[in-house]
Design a protein around this motif. Sequence first.
Motif, PDB file in Angstrom:
ATOM      1  N   LEU A  92       6.927  -0.482   1.578  1.00  7.12           N
ATOM      2  CA  LEU A  92       5.489  -0.477   1.799  1.00  7.12           C
ATOM      3  C   LEU A  92       4.763  -0.033   0.543  1.00  7.12           C
ATOM      4  O   LEU A  92       5.304   0.703  -0.288  1.00  7.12           O
ATOM      5  CB  LEU A  92       5.144   0.462   2.961  1.00  7.12           C
ATOM      6  N   PRO A  93       3.534  -0.446   0.365  1.00  8.06           N
ATOM      7  CA  PRO A  93       2.752  -0.014  -0.801  1.00  8.06           C
ATOM      8  C   PRO A  93       2.399   1.462  -0.681  1.00  8.06           C
ATOM      9  O   PRO A  93       2.596   2.093   0.366  1.00  8.06           O
ATOM     10  CB  PRO A  93       1.505  -0.910  -0.729  1.00  8.06           C
ATOM     11  N   GLY A  95       1.421   3.895   2.620  1.00  6.89           N
ATOM     12  CA  GLY A  95       1.901   3.072   3.727  1.00  6.89           C
ATOM     13  C   GLY A  95       1.726   3.706   5.080  1.00  6.89           C
ATOM     14  O   GLY A  95       1.662   2.992   6.093  1.00  6.89           O
ATOM     15  N   LEU A 134      -1.303   2.342   7.088  1.00  3.29           N
ATOM     16  CA  LEU A 134      -1.408   0.915   7.377  1.00  3.29           C
ATOM     17  C   LEU A 134      -1.365   0.672   8.879  1.00  3.29           C
ATOM     18  O   LEU A 134      -0.683   1.388   9.635  1.00  3.29           O
ATOM     19  CB  LEU A 134      -0.269   0.155   6.697  1.00  3.29           C
ATOM     20  N   GLN A 191      -0.694  -4.892   9.024  1.00  4.54           N
ATOM     21  CA  GLN A 191      -0.474  -4.661   7.610  1.00  4.54           C
ATOM     22  C   GLN A 191       0.968  -4.267   7.316  1.00  4.54           C
ATOM     23  O   GLN A 191       1.541  -4.686   6.312  1.00  4.54           O
ATOM     24  CB  GLN A 191      -1.433  -3.576   7.120  1.00  4.54           C
ATOM     25  N   ILE A 192       1.554  -3.470   8.190  1.00  3.34           N
ATOM     26  CA  ILE A 192       2.943  -3.046   7.989  1.00  3.34           C
ATOM     27  C   ILE A 192       3.882  -4.245   8.075  1.00  3.34           C
ATOM     28  O   ILE A 192       4.749  -4.461   7.209  1.00  3.34           O
ATOM     29  CB  ILE A 192       3.330  -1.970   9.014  1.00  3.34           C
ATOM     30  N   ALA A 233       3.566  -6.534   5.098  1.00  2.00           N
ATOM     31  CA  ALA A 233       4.160  -5.982   3.881  1.00  2.00           C
ATOM     32  C   ALA A 233       5.682  -6.066   3.915  1.00  2.00           C
ATOM     33  O   ALA A 233       6.328  -6.173   2.863  1.00  2.00           O
ATOM     34  CB  ALA A 233       3.714  -4.532   3.699  1.00  2.00           C
ATOM     35  N   SER A 245      10.337  -9.002   0.426  1.00  2.00           N
ATOM     36  CA  SER A 245      10.539  -8.017  -0.631  1.00  2.00           C
ATOM     37  C   SER A 245      11.657  -8.514  -1.518  1.00  2.00           C
ATOM     38  O   SER A 245      12.417  -9.422  -1.162  1.00  2.00           O
ATOM     39  CB  SER A 245      10.869  -6.627  -0.055  1.00  2.00           C
ATOM     40  N   ASP A 300       2.058 -10.980  -8.803  1.00  2.00           N
ATOM     41  CA  ASP A 300       2.192 -10.454  -7.438  1.00  2.00           C
ATOM     42  C   ASP A 300       2.539 -11.605  -6.516  1.00  2.00           C
ATOM     43  O   ASP A 300       2.245 -12.777  -6.791  1.00  2.00           O
ATOM     44  CB  ASP A 300       0.900  -9.784  -6.987  1.00  2.00           C
ATOM     45  N   ILE A 355       3.001 -12.315  -2.074  1.00  2.00           N
ATOM     46  CA  ILE A 355       3.059 -11.872  -0.687  1.00  2.00           C
ATOM     47  C   ILE A 355       3.296 -13.078   0.201  1.00  2.00           C
ATOM     48  O   ILE A 355       2.983 -14.220  -0.173  1.00  2.00           O
ATOM     49  CB  ILE A 355       1.766 -11.143  -0.248  1.00  2.00           C
TER      50      ILE A 355
END
Length: 1218
Positions: A555-556, A559, A562, A566-567, A570, A574, A942, A944
């Motif tokens: 997580l950013p 985290g 979030l 959002q979790i 994310a 990865s 970046d 996502i």
Amino acid sequence: MSGGREDSIRLSGCVEVCVFVHVSGGGVCSHQLSVCLVKRIQEKVCVTHTLPISYRLVSVSELTSRQHLACVSNLSWSTNQQRAWAKEAELSLPGYRALPRVSLLLIGCLREGRDGEWRLTDASGSVRCECLSPSPQWQNRPVFLPHWNYIPHNASGQEQEAGGYVELIGSPVLLCPGPEPGLADSPGGGAGLSRAVVVREAARLLLNRTRGQRVSVCGLVGSVCPLLVVSGTTFFCFSLTDGSHRLPVLVKDSSRLWWSQCVCVGQSVSVTALRVCVLRGWRGNNILCVTERSEIHPDYTHTHYTHTDSQSDTPTPLMMSHVDECECEEAEPEQDTVQSALRMKRSQVISYQGTVTEVVSEGAGLYVIDRKVGLCLAYQPTLRRTMRAGDSVELHHVHFLYRPCPDFSPSMLCTCLRSSIRVTAFSRVERSSPDSSCPGDGVLPRLLLEKNLGVSEYLWTCHLSSQLANSLVPSVLKQQCVCVLSWTLMERVWKGRGGQRGWRDIYSEMLDEPHTCPLTQYSVDSTVHQYISVSDLTQSLQSDCWSSVSLTSLLPPGGSSLTRSQINAALAWSCRTVTSDPQNNHQTGDRLRQRPLLLVGVLELPSQTSEQTLQLRDGTGAVACVVTETSEGEEGGQRAAFNTAWIGCLVCVQQFTMVTERFIQSDFPSYQHLDQDKYITHKHCRVYLQFSLDHLHILSPSVAMVTHLRQKREESAGGATGSKRTLEEVETEGGQTAGKKRRREEGPDSSHSDSSVAMTTGTVGGDSRPCVSMVIRVEKKEGVAWRNTGAWLNEGEAGLTLCFSVRAAVIGPVVSWGRDPKNRPMTERETETEREDKVVLVFSGVSARWSPLLHPGSFYRLITADTQDPTNLIGCGVSGQGGVELHTVSTLQVRPDWRFHTLTRPLLLHTYRQALSPTLLSVSELWDCRSELVCFQALVSDRINLNDRTSDSTGAHTGVRLTVCDQTGRSLQVYLDLSHTPYPPGLLPGNTLLLSDFQRRLSRTGSVYCSYLPVSSITVISLGDTSAVRPPAPMMHLGLWAVSREQRCIVGQVKGHVVCFLFLQLQWSCSLCGSLYMQSCSSLQCRSTSSVFQSKAKLVIDDGTGEAHVWFAGALVRPLLGLADSQWEGLQRALRVRGHIRAYPGGRSLVCDSDDSLLHFLLCVCSSDVVCRQLSLTCRKHNNPRSEEMKRFSRGERDFMTRMTRPLQLTCLHINTD
């Protein structure tokens, strides 16, 4: 008595049949020999009144020709004793079988053989006989062997004796009397013993050499050197000592070489009739030499010999039966591997006794003693009798080395030319079948003798040879090539590590004091490369993919605040990257591996149609590879791999990056539930490698690579005339090269024959089959996608097929060849054309595997074999009606058996350089471009995933958003729809991509972005470090950024002073629905019990050119307010009951009363100097189409309405620390 007489008569007949009278000698008649034999047999058997009926005499020739299995014979055993013996042997060595018992009797005469060996001889033949402690009195005597092993010829070819050999256990039974013990067999032996002198007195004689003088010496054996053969002369040396002096003795008389098995360290002997001679090559020193009249008498004690207690110059080491590794570690403390990776250490000379428990490699001379101590015999000549598991050995003057190679036992014993090896007990188990993984032909010891390298390098090479045999044989290499390949790799990996060594001085190594040899000093390098097979690498990466990571680390920052969506977003994707050199890994967990990795395999086109990258394959498996190389143009930058000559090359990869992409489908309610795996619905990973062809070492080139390298050498030498030569000249050169170079005659793997490239097989001269070809220049390539074409499908098959097309320019006509020209230089007739035609090549199915190597701007020779018909390479046009002008190009469907060869030096290269590639844009140029279809290159900063669906099943929609930038720091976003295309590897932060035929679009807010089309293609052209710092965003002035239309930048850096705080909100929210959470969710429809703490702030910043409203959220609010972690946690606890608070430092609070202590605290913080300070921020601009807004002002009793420019709206991405 009658039974004994009958037995005697029966055995007498057997002896006569075997003609033992002829071999006994000494005038012993047949009857006397029979009677003696019967008596000795009756003494050995447990029942004395009769002879064993099950036993029979066997001749030597019958034993060697008919006995094909190892066996043991013991006349004195009962059945129970034999069973107990076998059980004990098998328990001591699990996994081995005890030798089977046979009922055979052996009679013969022990005589000396060639090069000092002992042989058991009868009239039918002879067999080599290995003895534990032979006595000179056994020579030329008829003997009966009551207990012996027979080891037949080894099928692997390691044994020098084709018929096997006999192992004599214990002493033989002499069948006729001999001379008295202690007397020589020859006349005058007793007189020589009476005049024997001690070592101290004999040492003085070496100083003054007298011609014709003979001396007899008695003393203790201090060392016994192995048999050596130099210039056709066989000899060995041993030394005598009395505790204070040491006397070397040379034995080179062929009739005395059998002494090498009679003398052992620590034994008291007397040697007669020695003469003083000069040993050439040993600094002119004198040495005692054995003559024809010399005799040896073991276990002899001189009457005047007294042992001194003075300290010896070369004391006999204490016999050891185990090695304490803890003491060694204390004596040699480990240092920091970064500061001291390579160290030089000195070995210790010891004596050791133990049992061989494992034969690592007979050919390389590697064994394991007592299951924990390694033994290396490579620095000695090959043993006549190879040791077997279960042998008890006694080693003297052996070098002890601690951790010379990380791939072997920490404790290693190595023998030099002064070391002695004595077997004290023969193994009682069968020899295991030869392990194909071990180098068994003795190539490595021969190379060691030629190159004289250190023991660390040799042990590393042996281990590598074993590993390569498991991973490359037989699918890639033949067994005979493994050792040479391992040695080649060792010379490359250890280059500059071990240093150069001179030639070995054998006489100094055996005789000098103090002792010096190649084993006296050795190197220790804990960071030497570690070989790993492809399957082990992929399995390790897949297992470490999930075990080495926690979900919270994915997580950013911030985290814990979030929400549910959002979790899970994310966690959807990865990436984990690990370099082959652990010193370059920035993650702490990856630095636990201290040794860099080494890969060996064959570069191939993808074996599966769903993969669109090159692959590295060995005999254990294959792994996808994202490959780049340095462009040979003037710019010299990185580009995607395009040279087909690499296909089929056996290469060594030392520098590479291992990539593991994780895909997770999850439904975690909140941050607190991340430790519960039940919320993960699906997860999988993708493993691949990234490396540059510049970092590869070619071990075995393909046929095309041989041609490519020859062209490069010619060009570097200034004699590049290949482009001017005729085909006949090229073919002649190719034929000559084929005779000089040894190539692999078979492809890498027969199972991949349909999918492998044909250029990897055959001789260097090329395939002899006729073919036709044409040269093309790729101008445009579409992306690979699943399409319903139906091309090259079998009858009844239907479905989607991987397809892509290439638009190319045809350089010349279709040319016929007598054999495949591959990538040889272009000839004049390949460019004879009046106009340049265009063609569209359509790839589908298996032929789509060429996609990784076909790139715009490159030249290729397209070849179709087994034909001379040029129409095979003429495309089909589109028929039209009369009067209609067609603007189409011909189309050519590429067949699966067609081949492409890259031409790196085509003719007329400068003529076509202008059209080598389409115009490439940068990210900055893309903002001002007006084209709808664009081609550009950019650095990925970046990535996502846009949804949770990451499975590759049919019909799934996979969305990826890339944020890319250029060197100026300007960035834009690229949206990929991968629902109809194979998953492209390499889309990682740090890599540079070439994005072709993407659609440039404008968002509703006026921002520029790009989207993926069915014809779009993505190519990785440069590899970067994912941990490297991305180019900084450009520095922006607020006034210009707000009004200027030219600087269309969405991310930039700003520096300014905080004018005032406009808004601050702290709130506990439901992690599921986002509603206010006050001890429970405020929404009636949601009954969630999980909550997250969220924060939001807005302030005004001024840099002197203008003002901007900057929004902060999440983890950025706490450092903005200047609060410590404990203060931030206290705020969260204070808001648990009330749920939220809002503060407007620029005016009055709209929620809380003025006497609220928490509100007053926040207002004080927002107006303090800690907050109102100079800030450096990286922000994203809000592109709001409403540039102006109406605003009401009150002045007295009048209201005014006016248009005002909206302040610049920014969202803070990062607070820079200057």
